[in-house]
Design an enzyme around this catalytic site. Structure first.
Site: not given
Ligand code: ADP
Length: 247
Positions: A38, A88, A154, A158, A187, A189
């Protein structure tokens, strides 16, 4: 207890929150070793800690191709191989009509949600080929097959993920890599949970089941596709959307 990922190594991008977190936890519960990747270091650390010895946190920005290559290298270095990859990581981006859509927002959403999946797969595939195969699950969305106002970047990203998944699946089918995508509806979240109850009710009502999906429900589908139970499934786009796209 299901132990279907015993001896297997997984990486989950965006593993620090939401769907990625639920997926990392479920794969680990089923005995996978997991690289929790992440760009939020604290989030990756927190999830890896929840899992324990079977997890390693890793900081990556998936919109950077070299970063994705280094991430795969780190998984192989930590655990010796790569069997499962869940691409993801994603961002929502600005909400605006196409004629006014901010250019930097477009670049960012495409950079993370589309380029990020490509860069990740491009690095993961050679690592999987080295051990005779694997399974990749890319996070799409219902917006990988239908449109949604005020979200052109988006939706484009997708749809692109669904298409890339199909192409890559065809290329590597005979070499033992199955590649699929998942399409969640809206979702529940942490982000949505803080929204106005009226907004939550409105979004819930868009789904015939009358509620938001849960990260754990998406994780179940991801784990299924990543497992040998899905041995005849590749190039698919499977929905977990409470009936949203049936309408
Ligand atoms: P979802 O409901 O789709 O799971 P979230 O925002 O809770 O959405 O999770 C998305 C995750 O992806 C977060 O933990 C965020 O920090 C991570 N993320 C976003 N952009 C990047 C990136 N460029 N590289 C790595 N991780 C990322």
């Amino acid at each position: 207890m299901e132990r279907e990922f015993e001896g297997k190594v997984a990486l989950v991008t965006g593993g620090g929150s939401g769907i990625g977190e639920a997926t990392a936890l479920l794969l680990a519960e089923r005995c996978a070793k997991v690289l929790v990747a992440d760009w939020d270091a604290e989030a990756a650390e927190r999830v890896a800690k929840r899992i324990g010895d079977a997890a390693v946190p890793y900081v990556v920005d998936v919109s950077d191709a070299q970063g994705c290559a280094a991430m795969v290298h780190a998984a192989v270095e930590a655990f010796g191989r790569l069997d499962v990859a869940v691409n993801n990581a994603g961002v929502g981006g600005p909400q605006a009509p196409t004629g006014d859509y901010p250019l930097d927002g477009w670049e960012r959403v495409i950079g993370v949600n589309l380029n990020g999946v490509f860069y990740s797969m491009r690095a993961e595939i050679p690592a999987m080929l080295a051990t005779g195969g694997g399974a990749i699950v890319n996070m799409a969305s219902i917006l990988g097959s239908v449109g949604f106002g005020m979200a052109v970047a988006y939706v484009a990203a997708k749809h692109g993920v669904v298409g890339m998944t199909k192409s890559a699946a065809i290329e590597y089918a005979k070499q033992g890599i199955r590649i699929n995508s998942v399409g969640p509806g809206f979702i529940d979240t942490p982000l949505l949970a803080t929204a106005d109850p009226e907004i939550i009710a409105g979004v819930s009502a868009l789904h015939p089941l009358g509620r938001l999906g849960r990260s754990e429900e998406v994780a179940e589908l991801v784990a299924f596709l990543a497992s040998d139970k899905a041995s005849n499934i590749t190039g698919s786009y499977l929905l977990t959307d409470g009936g949203y796209t049936a309408q």
